[in-house]
Design an enzyme around this catalytic site. Structure first.
Site, mmCIF file in Angstrom:
data_model
loop_
_atom_site.group_PDB
_atom_site.id
_atom_site.type_symbol
_atom_site.label_atom_id
_atom_site.label_comp_id
_atom_site.label_asym_id
_atom_site.label_seq_id
_atom_site.Cartn_x
_atom_site.Cartn_y
_atom_site.Cartn_z
ATOM 1 N N ASP A 1 0.864 -1.181 0.000
ATOM 2 C CA ASP A 1 0.000 0.000 0.000
ATOM 3 C C ASP A 1 0.896 1.225 0.000
ATOM 4 O O ASP A 1 1.814 1.325 0.833
ATOM 5 C CB ASP A 1 -0.870 0.039 1.258
ATOM 6 C CG ASP A 1 -1.950 -1.036 1.270
ATOM 7 O OD1 ASP A 1 -1.868 -1.977 0.465
ATOM 8 O OD2 ASP A 1 -2.871 -0.926 2.103
ATOM 9 N N ASP B 1 -15.472 -3.616 1.071
ATOM 10 C CA ASP B 1 -14.803 -3.217 2.312
ATOM 11 C C ASP B 1 -15.898 -2.914 3.332
ATOM 12 O O ASP B 1 -16.668 -1.971 3.141
ATOM 13 C CB ASP B 1 -13.924 -1.985 2.064
ATOM 14 C CG ASP B 1 -12.913 -2.218 0.954
ATOM 15 O OD1 ASP B 1 -12.398 -3.342 0.841
ATOM 16 O OD2 ASP B 1 -12.635 -1.281 0.180
HETATM 17 O O1 LIG Z 1 -5.976 -1.095 1.975
HETATM 18 C C1 LIG Z 1 -6.195 -0.247 2.848
HETATM 19 O O2 LIG Z 1 -5.607 -0.273 3.960
HETATM 20 C C2 LIG Z 1 -7.179 0.847 2.580
HETATM 21 C C3 LIG Z 1 -7.446 1.735 3.582
HETATM 22 C C4 LIG Z 1 -8.346 2.759 3.357
HETATM 23 C C5 LIG Z 1 -8.957 2.855 2.130
HETATM 24 C C6 LIG Z 1 -8.718 1.966 1.126
HETATM 25 C C7 LIG Z 1 -7.824 0.939 1.331
HETATM 26 N N1 LIG Z 1 -7.517 -0.002 0.387
HETATM 27 C C8 LIG Z 1 -8.103 -0.312 -0.812
HETATM 28 O O3 LIG Z 1 -8.399 0.797 -1.672
HETATM 29 C C9 LIG Z 1 -9.252 0.290 -2.654
HETATM 30 C C10 LIG Z 1 -10.468 1.139 -2.829
HETATM 31 O O4 LIG Z 1 -10.136 2.320 -3.494
HETATM 32 P P1 LIG Z 1 -11.338 3.143 -4.167
HETATM 33 O O5 LIG Z 1 -12.396 3.243 -3.129
HETATM 34 O O6 LIG Z 1 -11.743 2.333 -5.346
HETATM 35 O O7 LIG Z 1 -10.707 4.438 -4.487
HETATM 36 C C11 LIG Z 1 -9.722 -1.084 -2.200
HETATM 37 O O8 LIG Z 1 -8.905 -2.092 -2.799
HETATM 38 C C12 LIG Z 1 -9.419 -1.025 -0.725
HETATM 39 O O9 LIG Z 1 -9.359 -2.329 -0.191
#
Ligand SMILES: O=C(O)c1ccccc1N[C@@H]1O[C@H](COP(=O)(O)O)[C@@H](O)[C@H]1O
Length: 241
Positions: free
Chosen positions: A11, A130
């Site tokens: 990340d 999520d």
């Molecule tokens: O992975 C994380 O820790 C995380 C924390 C906070 C927000 C998102 C996170 N991860 C990943 O981001 C994508 C979603 O991104 P979007 O909403 O499409 O812009 C998803 O894979 C989350 O698991």
């Protein structure tokens, strides 16, 4: 042989590989250069990389160029996510050469656009579910986005190929995965499920691997690897039995 796929996570926030606790902005622990981390997982035998642009997910900028360089440098498959919410960001993400992208917020806020993306790109599109309890969260997990099972039914009807299921309450905590959530999601869909959040031990991975017959295809591992709870080699060995 369980055939559980392992996806070590990288990340990226502000140019660094980080881990968050419960996905909360400001809870970062930094683990240095994302490319070095990704290459280390590849060197250790990973077949997949789960790569997230956290700034794009939070709306605090992006790490797009750096992320594209990581994907270009990998010989293994990459699942790419964070901030993929419109035609331009989707085209840029797919053009990196990643194997698939993972859509989160867009699946909650732009259902028609996501249906079109699924129709056009098939299994290059996964959706990230999520959740806190059974409520989906988007925009960096800061906003509620509807009911898990209603959204899953809608996406299934549109042919979504795969779901990445994260229990936010577990993510980054080393408290063990939410096996009940994984079982419930598997029971609600025929699509494969990638488990995310909470893995702390090889026994956790074995417990997830036991859900392969129910529909779990893979597990994302983050904090446990960075905290050296076990090595990736040990993890791959544990799920290959
Ligand atoms: O992975 C994380 O820790 C995380 C924390 C906070 C927000 C998102 C996170 N991860 C990943 O981001 C994508 C979603 O991104 P979007 O909403 O499409 O812009 C998803 O894979 C989350 O698991």
């Amino acid at each position: 042989m369980s055939n559980l796929e392992l996806l070590p996570a990288v990340d990226v926030r502000d140019g660094q590989a980080v881990r968050l606790v419960h996905g909360e902005s400001g809870s970062e622990t930094s683990y240095g250069d994302p490319l070095a981390a990704a290459l280390a997982w590849q060197q250790a035998g990973a077949e997949w990389l789960h790569l997230v642009d956290l700034d794009a997910a939070f709306g605090t900028g992006d790490n797009r160029e750096q992320i594209a360089e990581v994907v270009r440098s990998m010989d293994i498959r990459v699942e790419l996510s964070g901030g993929i919410r419109d035609d331009a960001s989707l085209a840029a993400a797919l053009a990196t050469g990643c194997t698939r992208v993972n859509l989160g917020t867009a699946a909650l806020e732009s259902p028609q656009w996501v249906a079109k993306a699924i129709a056009e790109h098939g299994d290059r599109i996964a959706v990230g579910l999520d959740v806190r309890g059974t409520t989906l969260r988007g925009r960096g997990w800061t906003r509620d986005g509807g009911d898990l099972y209603e959204t899953l039914a809608r996406l299934d009807s549109e042919g979504c190929a795969r779901y990445v299921v994260t229990d936010i309450a577990k993510d980054g905590t080393l408290q063990g995965p939410n096996l009940e959530l994984l079982r419930n999601v598997c029971a609600a869909t025929d699509a494969p499920v990638v488990a995310s959040g909470g893995v702390s031990s090889l026994d956790d991975l074995r417990a997830i691997a036991a859900l392969v017959p129910e529909g779990v295809e893979g597990a994302i591992v983050g904090k446990a690897l960075y905290a050296k709870a076990f090595t990736l080699e040990e993890a791959l060995e544990a799920v290959s039995r």
